[in-house]
Design an enzyme around this catalytic site. Structure first.
Site, PDB file in Angstrom:
ATOM      1  N   HIS A 372     -16.017  25.501  -0.335  1.00 48.57           N
ATOM      2  CA  HIS A 372     -16.201  24.234   0.382  1.00 48.57           C
ATOM      3  C   HIS A 372     -15.813  23.007  -0.422  1.00 48.57           C
ATOM      4  O   HIS A 372     -16.056  21.886   0.031  1.00 48.57           O
ATOM      5  CB  HIS A 372     -17.654  24.061   0.824  1.00 48.57           C
ATOM      6  CG  HIS A 372     -18.090  25.007   1.882  1.00 48.57           C
ATOM      7  ND1 HIS A 372     -17.966  24.744   3.236  1.00 48.57           N
ATOM      8  CD2 HIS A 372     -18.632  26.237   1.798  1.00 48.57           C
ATOM      9  CE1 HIS A 372     -18.440  25.757   3.920  1.00 48.57           C
ATOM     10  NE2 HIS A 372     -18.846  26.691   3.072  1.00 48.57           N
ATOM     11  N   LYS A 567     -22.155   9.380   5.260  1.00 49.05           N
ATOM     12  CA  LYS A 567     -21.937  10.640   4.548  1.00 49.05           C
ATOM     13  C   LYS A 567     -22.539  10.493   3.161  1.00 49.05           C
ATOM     14  O   LYS A 567     -22.958   9.405   2.781  1.00 49.05           O
ATOM     15  CB  LYS A 567     -20.436  10.956   4.453  1.00 49.05           C
ATOM     16  CG  LYS A 567     -19.595   9.775   3.935  1.00 49.05           C
ATOM     17  CD  LYS A 567     -18.107  10.096   3.907  1.00 49.05           C
ATOM     18  CE  LYS A 567     -17.426   9.945   5.243  1.00 49.05           C
ATOM     19  NZ  LYS A 567     -16.708  11.094   5.710  1.00 49.05           N
ATOM     20  N   ARG A 568     -22.592  11.600   2.397  1.00 43.55           N
ATOM     21  CA  ARG A 568     -23.044  11.505   1.018  1.00 43.55           C
ATOM     22  C   ARG A 568     -22.217  10.444   0.277  1.00 43.55           C
ATOM     23  O   ARG A 568     -21.030  10.283   0.558  1.00 43.55           O
ATOM     24  CB  ARG A 568     -22.894  12.858   0.319  1.00 43.55           C
ATOM     25  CG  ARG A 568     -23.944  13.873   0.703  1.00 43.55           C
ATOM     26  CD  ARG A 568     -25.341  13.383   0.420  1.00 43.55           C
ATOM     27  NE  ARG A 568     -25.572  13.259  -1.006  1.00 43.55           N
ATOM     28  CZ  ARG A 568     -26.166  14.172  -1.759  1.00 43.55           C
ATOM     29  NH1 ARG A 568     -26.596  15.293  -1.226  1.00 43.55           N
ATOM     30  NH2 ARG A 568     -26.341  13.988  -3.048  1.00 43.55           N
ATOM     31  N   LYS A 573     -15.151   9.979  -1.769  1.00 41.74           N
ATOM     32  CA  LYS A 573     -15.221   9.603  -0.352  1.00 41.74           C
ATOM     33  C   LYS A 573     -14.924   8.113  -0.152  1.00 41.74           C
ATOM     34  O   LYS A 573     -14.711   7.651   0.950  1.00 41.74           O
ATOM     35  CB  LYS A 573     -16.594   9.958   0.223  1.00 41.74           C
ATOM     36  CG  LYS A 573     -16.867  11.469   0.254  1.00 41.74           C
ATOM     37  CD  LYS A 573     -18.287  11.761   0.723  1.00 41.74           C
ATOM     38  CE  LYS A 573     -18.684  13.227   0.604  1.00 41.74           C
ATOM     39  NZ  LYS A 573     -18.103  14.082   1.656  1.00 41.74           N
ATOM     40  N   THR A 675     -16.761  17.030   8.574  1.00 37.63           N
ATOM     41  CA  THR A 675     -17.160  17.444   9.921  1.00 37.63           C
ATOM     42  C   THR A 675     -17.676  16.226  10.684  1.00 37.63           C
ATOM     43  O   THR A 675     -17.627  16.200  11.907  1.00 37.63           O
ATOM     44  CB  THR A 675     -18.261  18.526   9.872  1.00 37.63           C
ATOM     45  OG1 THR A 675     -19.238  18.149   8.891  1.00 37.63           O
ATOM     46  CG2 THR A 675     -17.671  19.873   9.499  1.00 37.63           C
ATOM     47  N   LYS A 679     -17.281  14.790  14.732  1.00 35.88           N
ATOM     48  CA  LYS A 679     -18.378  14.319  15.592  1.00 35.88           C
ATOM     49  C   LYS A 679     -18.056  12.931  16.156  1.00 35.88           C
ATOM     50  O   LYS A 679     -18.318  12.645  17.326  1.00 35.88           O
ATOM     51  CB  LYS A 679     -19.689  14.287  14.797  1.00 35.88           C
ATOM     52  CG  LYS A 679     -20.150  15.677  14.364  1.00 35.88           C
ATOM     53  CD  LYS A 679     -21.190  15.632  13.244  1.00 35.88           C
ATOM     54  CE  LYS A 679     -21.314  17.015  12.592  1.00 35.88           C
ATOM     55  NZ  LYS A 679     -22.057  16.984  11.310  1.00 35.88           N
TER      56      LYS A 679
HETATM   57  C1  26V Z   1     -22.725  22.113  -5.091  1.00 30.40           C
HETATM   58  C2  26V Z   1     -23.931  22.129  -5.724  1.00 30.40           C
HETATM   59  C3  26V Z   1     -23.962  22.383  -7.161  1.00 30.40           C
HETATM   60  C4  26V Z   1     -25.310  22.775  -7.658  1.00 30.40           C
HETATM   61  C5  26V Z   1     -26.410  21.930  -7.085  1.00 30.40           C
HETATM   62  C6  26V Z   1     -26.435  21.912  -5.592  1.00 30.40           C
HETATM   63  C7  26V Z   1     -25.100  21.895  -4.985  1.00 30.40           C
HETATM   64  C8  26V Z   1     -24.992  21.674  -3.632  1.00 30.40           C
HETATM   65  C9  26V Z   1     -23.758  21.666  -3.019  1.00 30.40           C
HETATM   66  C10 26V Z   1     -22.615  21.873  -3.748  1.00 30.40           C
HETATM   67  C11 26V Z   1     -21.277  21.900  -3.113  1.00 30.40           C
HETATM   68  C12 26V Z   1     -21.178  21.092  -1.923  1.00 30.40           C
HETATM   69  C13 26V Z   1     -19.896  21.327  -1.237  1.00 30.40           C
HETATM   70  C14 26V Z   1     -19.854  20.687   0.102  1.00 30.40           C
HETATM   71  O1  26V Z   1     -20.849  20.251   0.656  1.00 30.40           O
HETATM   72  N1  26V Z   1     -18.690  20.669   0.659  1.00 30.40           N
HETATM   73  C15 26V Z   1     -18.470  20.089   1.961  1.00 30.40           C
HETATM   74  O2  26V Z   1     -18.424  21.164   2.891  1.00 30.40           O
HETATM   75  C16 26V Z   1     -18.196  20.707   4.204  1.00 30.40           C
HETATM   76  C17 26V Z   1     -18.277  21.915   5.100  1.00 30.40           C
HETATM   77  O3  26V Z   1     -17.250  22.798   4.835  1.00 30.40           O
HETATM   78  C18 26V Z   1     -16.862  19.997   4.291  1.00 30.40           C
HETATM   79  O4  26V Z   1     -16.701  19.514   5.594  1.00 30.40           O
HETATM   80  C19 26V Z   1     -16.806  18.844   3.303  1.00 30.40           C
HETATM   81  O5  26V Z   1     -15.521  18.282   3.296  1.00 30.40           O
HETATM   82  C20 26V Z   1     -17.150  19.344   1.919  1.00 30.40           C
HETATM   83  O6  26V Z   1     -17.277  18.261   1.014  1.00 30.40           O
END
Ligand code: 26V
Length: 830
Positions: A372, A567-568, A573, A675, A679
């Protein structure tokens, strides 16, 4: 007439002539019982009405759950689709009541019943806390997928953790983010079904014993117990449901009795507290590697409990071990559950007695993995020493997987030790100051039969960049499945007025088959329809304006263009680029207040990871700029900036239907998919966006002329960086940009404090890794095109309709159908 009687009467006017009426009556009875149990003398408040309604729904969902499980268990050996086990550390479910009521067709009966109590349905719905067990896109995607699993009737389980505190609650003090725990379970969770009979031991630490004959046995030093809590997700067009099973960690022995008897209560409860720590937090950090033992324990806990549950079910249903991979798919939502292959190997070999080859064949069949993000800092690795201490048997197995894998690579590419070092499951320490680490993405790829990215560009870049070596080794494994969103929540529920408008033109079928929205394309030039669309938008904007006033005390005009970025908060971003535009516009308005400005309200919302200083600085800048702009009498309605705190699923459901313009402005090549972009377009907002993530496929689906595209493309970004990017050149060349940067640096928004944004400005003028300076001019030019079109309401509405009409492909139902076809079907194993 007392309240409960009023409820029943309002709900059972008609005789129970069909199934729906029967369900409504059963619901009325359950609701009455629930309210009576709560026994509130002054009549029920909104909170108890919400909880009573949820419990009453839950009863019907539980019935549907039992029927669904029976049907799935009876599918037999020949079933073409495997049961899917979707492992994810995050599920961002939001609220559940409105969705359940719609799926069970109980919204009208409840509305009537509440009216009899003098309450409105929407006020009662508002009382439900969000289940915010996710950081952002990855977690919300998992929630949309559960909805589609149910809708498509896919035999499935979502597996996650039951965090006691979800994503932190965001407050703003003096313009800065402050985090506090989100105690969402405080008043209990009316939806969850505790399954005390489902308990699995999960070990940590200890050592591995070699038995006679060479078999390995892990003797953990500590054993926790995983307890199951089920959350049921209903289909809307059948009685099928999907399940989210969330694990709660408990100590094996609740207290140390000996210590207790000696009066040492702290020692008596030590294990209990240690176990409970796993339940506390969702790591609020998607930007940095959370190098924390507890996070690794959580991941191992999720994986072990889920796989034990899967194996037990498979055997209980009469399946043979050999057929486990043919009958069950295990999907890794990013690498967070990447211990799954090691744990499955352990369970199959050490507990079930299979040999390596048999166990490995099953594992490879079962496992698949979705990536992701391309952000290198989000690629998980764990120190080998942490594995040695916590998961020694898993480390053994990972070493053995690696040994066999590298032997194969050496055979195919003799002498290429550089390749071996790059693809090894173990980073030998070069990159991390000597520390050896386990690469979770490598483990996921090697153990999977399919690996995918989440939008076409992302999947392409994935095989060209971070996974290039693996793609060379296993080209057939890699593919793309573009994300989607559930139309039930993101159109039907979030935007009832637009739903009704669409229903009137093309019927109700889009809820199940979003492709039907294409029927709107030939109607896009219909001026009458355009006006109706604008009336709907206007009403939604009034609601958002009221919310902004309530939350911020800020008055914004619903006639202004609502320009939204939610968004985050992350540098890639580029919320900062958005703020730079606001400042440029502010300066231009002040310089020329008499000009014919297109009034704008810029809305931003989002949380920053608690340790991510630059993101927090961006939030503070937004607040500083908002304070100055919003209070400047020369500006008035021409420009307002609203930062809405504590962004989450429910807030998104209010904001998105009210947006005119959707900001999707990441540096090209950085946003895996997005996503939110989908929306917004589904709700008739136009997109201002870069050629990134799913924006590209959206532009292709709706016609690129219906989107405001700007900025450098991926190849140009790479090229500029390769040539030696100097952001200062762009600033020197562009007076408008220079004024903006100067204003921040001089303290124009920080009461003369020139230190507050020094780091931020230095970064923009120094490395500017996300190329804000390079894209600024084109971004402003695109914003000018937005202004011009907004002044032609008919043309704007036509484009909005073309946006909606083009969004049919972006349903999560289509996404899940593709996963089934290419990853989860039995046929995909051949
Ligand atoms: C990494 C980590 C590292 C350790 C601590 C907790 C944590 C939590 C999340 C992540 C990776 C997050 C990746 C993510 O959210 N990607 C998003 O995924 C969406 C669904 O596929 C996509 O639409 C977004 O573009 C993408 O940023």
């Amino acid at each position: 007439m007392n309240n409960t009687l009023a409820t029943r009467n309002a709900m059972s006017k008609k005789p129970a002539s069909d199934a729906a009426d029967l369900a409504a009556q059963a619901f009325a009875t359950a609701l009455e019982r629930e309210l009576a149990q709560r026994g509130l003398p002054g009549g029920p408040d909104r909170d108890s009405l919400m909880r009573a309604a949820a419990s009453a729904c839950r009863e019907q969902l539980a019935r549907r759950w039992a029927v669904t499980q029976q049907a799935d268990a009876a599918r037999g050996e020949a079933a073409a689709v495997r049961r899917v086990h979707y492992l994810s550390m995050e599920f961002l479910m939001g609220r559940a009541l409105a969705n359940a009521l719609a799926a069970l067709q109980l919204d009208a009966p409840l509305r009537a019943a509440l009216l009899a109590q003098g309450q409105s349905l929407s006020d009662v719905l508002e009382r439900e806390p969000d289940a915010a067990l996710g950081n952002g896109g990855l977690g919300r995607l998992a929630a949309c997928f559960l909805d589609s699993f149910a809708e498509l009737g896919l035999p499935s389980f979502g597996y996650g953790l039951r965090y006691q505190y979800g994503m932190f609650a965001q407050g703003i003090q003096g313009g800065r983010q402050v985090e506090s725990p989100d105690d969402w379970l405080r008043a209990g969770n009316p939806w969850e079904i505790h399954r005390p009979e489902l308990r699995y031991p999960v070990g940590f630490g200890g050592r591995v014993q070699v038995e006679e004959g060479g078999a390995r046995r892990w003797l953990p030093a500590e054993t926790l117990v995983a307890e199951a809590y089920d959350f049921i997700v209903p289909a809307h067009h059948s009685e099928r449901v999907s399940t989210l099973r969330q694990w709660h960690a408990a100590a094996e022995a609740p207290i140390d009795f000996k210590a207790f008897c000696q009066g040492d209560y702290a020692a008596a409860a030590k294990h209990r507290v240690a176990a409970d720590a796993l339940n506390w937090v969702l790591y609020p950090d998607d930007s940095t590697e959370a190098g924390r033992e507890l996070r690794l324990k959580q991941e191992a806990f999720l994986v072990s409990a889920s796989l034990q549950d899967l194996i037990q079910r498979h055997l209980r249903e009469g399946g043979e071990l050999r057929s486990l991979g043919r009958r069950n798919a295990i999907h890794l939502n990013d690498t967070h559950p990447a211990l799954a292959p090691a744990e499955l190997m352990r369970l199959l070999m050490d507990e079930q007695g299979l040999g390596w080859d048999e166990a490995w064949a099953i594992t490879r069949q079962a496992i698949s993995y979705t990536n992701h993000t391309l952000m290198p800092e989000a690629l998980e690795t764990w120190p080998v020493r942490m594995f040695e201490a916590l998961l020694p048997r898993h480390l053994d197995i990972i070493y053995e997987i690696n040994h066999r894998f590298l032997a194969e690579v050496r055979q195919r590419f003799p002498g290429d030790e550089g390749l071996i070092a790059r693809v090894s499951l173990i980073d030998e320490g070069g990159a991390y100051g000597g520390e050896r680490r386990v690469r979770m993405a490598a483990l996921s790829i090697v153990a999977s039969h399919r690996v995918n990215g989440v939008a076409a560009l992302h999947s392409e870049l994935m095989v060209q960049t971070i996974f290039a070596d693996y793609a060379r080794l296993f080209p057939e494994r890699f593919h793309n499945v573009t994300n989607g969103v559930t139309p039930r929540r993101w159109l039907q529920q979030a935007n009832p007025a637009l739903s009704a408008l669409i229903d009137a033109r093309i019927g109700r079928g889009w809820r199940q088959d979003l492709g039907q929205l294409a029927q709107l394309k030939p109607l896009a030039a219909d001026v009458g329809l355009g006006r109706e669309l604008q009336a709907v938008k206007r009403a939604n904007k009034e609601k958002l304006a009221a919310l902004i006033r309530r939350e911020l005390g800020l008055v914004v005009s619903p006639d202004s263009l609502f320009d939204v970025q939610i968004k985050r908060i992350h540098e890639y971003k580029r919320q900062l680029l958005n703020i730079l535009h606001v400042i440029a516009r502010y300066q231009a308005i002040v310089a020329n207040p008499g000009a014919d400005w297109t009034p704008r309200t810029v809305v931003i919302a989002g949380k920053a990871a608690s340790a991510y200083q630059m993101a927090k600085s961006i939030i503070q800048l937004a607040h500083d700029v908002a304070r100055v702009v919003n209070s400047d009498p020369r500006v008035g309605d021409k420009l307002k900036l609203a930062y809405l705190p504590n962004y989450g699923v429910s807030l998104a459901e209010t904001i998105i239907p009210a947006a005119d313009l959707s900001e999707q402005i990441s540096t090209a090549g950085t946003e895996a998919s997005g996503t939110g972009n989908m929306k917004f377009a589904l709700n008739g907002a136009l997109t201002i966006g870069t050629w990134d993530g799913a924006n590209i496929e959206m532009a292709e689906a709706m016609g690129v002329e219906n989107m405001f595209v700007f900025g450098l493309r991926t190849e140009a970004v790479a090229q500029i960086k390769a040539l030696g990017y100097d952001p200062r050149l762009y600033v020197e060349e562009n007076l408008q940009l220079k004024r903006v940067i100067d204003a921040i640096a001089q303290g124009d928004f920080s009461n003369g404090d020139t230190g507050r944004y020094r780091a931020l400005v230095d970064k923009l003028l120094g490395s500017d890794p996300y190329l804000l300076m390079a894209d600024f001019a084109d971004y402003l030019a695109a914003q000018a095109r937005v202004d011009a079109l907004f002044r032609q309401p008919e043309a704007w509405a036509e484009r909005a309709l073309r946006n909606i009409g083009g969004m049919g492909w972006f349903s999560s139902d289509r996404t899940i159908a593709e996963y089934v076809d290419r990853v989860w079907s039995v046929q995909s194993l051949r």
